[in-house]
Write a protein that holds these residues in place. Structure first.
Motif, PDB file in Angstrom:
ATOM      1  N   ASP A 143       0.839  -1.196   0.000  1.00 30.20           N
ATOM      2  CA  ASP A 143       0.000   0.000   0.000  1.00 30.20           C
ATOM      3  C   ASP A 143       0.877   1.251   0.000  1.00 30.20           C
ATOM      4  O   ASP A 143       1.847   1.340   0.758  1.00 30.20           O
ATOM      5  N   LYS A 144       0.526   2.214  -0.830  1.00 32.38           N
ATOM      6  CA  LYS A 144       1.338   3.426  -0.920  1.00 32.38           C
ATOM      7  C   LYS A 144       1.140   4.360   0.271  1.00 32.38           C
ATOM      8  O   LYS A 144       1.974   5.229   0.529  1.00 32.38           O
ATOM      9  N   VAL A 145       0.035   4.204   0.973  1.00 33.13           N
ATOM     10  CA  VAL A 145      -0.221   5.005   2.171  1.00 33.13           C
ATOM     11  C   VAL A 145      -0.844   4.102   3.219  1.00 33.13           C
ATOM     12  O   VAL A 145      -1.590   3.180   2.914  1.00 33.13           O
ATOM     13  N   GLU A 185      -6.526   7.458  -4.585  1.00 29.82           N
ATOM     14  CA  GLU A 185      -5.913   6.803  -5.738  1.00 29.82           C
ATOM     15  C   GLU A 185      -5.786   5.294  -5.504  1.00 29.82           C
ATOM     16  O   GLU A 185      -6.008   4.490  -6.415  1.00 29.82           O
ATOM     17  N   GLN A 186      -5.458   4.938  -4.267  1.00 24.47           N
ATOM     18  CA  GLN A 186      -5.329   3.518  -3.922  1.00 24.47           C
ATOM     19  C   GLN A 186      -6.673   2.818  -4.006  1.00 24.47           C
ATOM     20  O   GLN A 186      -6.767   1.687  -4.514  1.00 24.47           O
ATOM     21  N   LEU A 187      -7.725   3.465  -3.519  1.00 21.28           N
ATOM     22  CA  LEU A 187      -9.062   2.886  -3.583  1.00 21.28           C
ATOM     23  C   LEU A 187      -9.521   2.720  -5.035  1.00 21.28           C
ATOM     24  O   LEU A 187     -10.116   1.704  -5.399  1.00 21.28           O
ATOM     25  N   GLY A 191     -10.411  -0.781  -7.493  1.00 17.80           N
ATOM     26  CA  GLY A 191     -11.734  -0.985  -8.061  1.00 17.80           C
ATOM     27  C   GLY A 191     -12.881  -0.424  -7.249  1.00 17.80           C
ATOM     28  O   GLY A 191     -14.051  -0.703  -7.535  1.00 17.80           O
ATOM     29  N   LYS A 192     -12.580   0.380  -6.222  1.00 20.99           N
ATOM     30  CA  LYS A 192     -13.621   0.956  -5.375  1.00 20.99           C
ATOM     31  C   LYS A 192     -14.308   2.112  -6.105  1.00 20.99           C
ATOM     32  O   LYS A 192     -13.649   2.958  -6.715  1.00 20.99           O
ATOM     33  N   LEU A 241     -11.852  10.527  -4.415  1.00 15.39           N
ATOM     34  CA  LEU A 241     -12.152   9.315  -5.169  1.00 15.39           C
ATOM     35  C   LEU A 241     -13.250   9.572  -6.192  1.00 15.39           C
ATOM     36  O   LEU A 241     -13.153   9.132  -7.352  1.00 15.39           O
ATOM     37  N   TYR A 242     -14.293  10.294  -5.789  1.00 11.42           N
ATOM     38  CA  TYR A 242     -15.393  10.603  -6.714  1.00 11.42           C
ATOM     39  C   TYR A 242     -14.894  11.446  -7.882  1.00 11.42           C
ATOM     40  O   TYR A 242     -15.291  11.235  -9.031  1.00 11.42           O
TER      41      TYR A 242
END
Length: 252
Positions: A143-145, A185-187, A191-192, A241-242
């Motif tokens: 995980d990057k964060v 970005e990770q989410l 695929g979130k 994310l949105y």
């Protein structure tokens, strides 16, 4: 006791010397993975006897993963530069009982400080973090964060790590903004997806949980401010994310 200390750094000249000194209380070596610091971090680390590995920043988890092969010993104590073992954790490690135990990773309670004040409310305590693991059977995630340690048999300890990561509310908000972008970005990469209502709902729920159910309400203005900050982080993470969803949809 055959323990390696591992620290990732970027411009940590204020903390790295004390961090390395603290690690050498229980470690036989200290490995510093530095992300091209422009201050005296590397110079101080060299003077303190650490081994320096220079690596452009890959993300929180990947940076730690990069450092693991340089650790000579199986057991690794992986602290951030602004983290230090409390006396109870030093005693636990010095006792050496973990060598013969079945656990491959240990999580500590974290005392988070705002300047010199412990923030033990609004979800900031006990804030368990795995900082001690056996590299044969456990590893940092990629995980990057907010990376975590992937292990099969984890033991929660009641001993502590001292985390002096916040000097002002402005610094907390700046960190939250950066983490929120990385988290979003990770989410997205995982695929979130979220609706346009998700940021507001999650932000409100996070504030209510921290303020009313995790003792924020009984800690005055600090309790209110920390709870609002936690709610803001949740809101801005899902807002980012949105926004990423919309941008990527247009590009497609």
């Amino acid at each position: 006791m055959n323990i390696s200390g591992l620290v990732i750094t970027f411009n940590e000249e204020k903390n790295i010397g004390e961090c390395i000194d603290a690690l050498f209380q229980v470690c036989d070596e200290v490995i510093v993975v530095d992300s091209n610091s422009t201050d005296n971090t590397v110079k101080i680390a060299n003077e303190k006897g650490a081994k320096i590995i220079v690596q452009s920043f890959l993300g929180d988890g990947p940076q730690r993963i990069h450092g693991v092969p340089y650790c000579k010993y199986d057991w690794i104590l992986n602290l951030d530069a602004d983290e230090f073992l409390d006396s109870d954790s030093i005693k636990f490690i010095e006792k050496g009982s973990f060598f013969n135990a079945s656990y491959d990773a240990y999580s500590f309670r974290v005392k988070n400080f705002l300047q010199e004040k412990v923030i033990d409310f609004a979800g900031w305590y006990p804030d368990y973090k795995i900082r001690f693991f056996n590299k044969k059977t456990a590893t940092p995630s990629d995980d990057k964060v907010h990376q975590k340690i992937i292990a099969t048999n984890i033991k929660k300890l009641n001993t502590h790590i001292l985390h002096y990561g916040s000097h002002s509310f402005f610094q907390i908000i700046a960190k939250k903004n950066q983490y929120a972008q990385w988290n979003a970005e990770q989410l997205y990469d995982a695929g979130k997806t979220v609706s346009c209502f998700k940021p507001a709902i999650n932000g409100l729920v996070s504030f209510i949980r921290c303020y009313f159910f995790k003792k924020g309400i009984i800690n005055g203005i600090d309790g209110l401010t920390i709870s609002l900050t936690q709610g803001y982080f949740s809101y801005i993470k899902y807002s980012n994310l949105y926004q990423i969803q919309k941008e990527r949809k247009i590009l497609k």
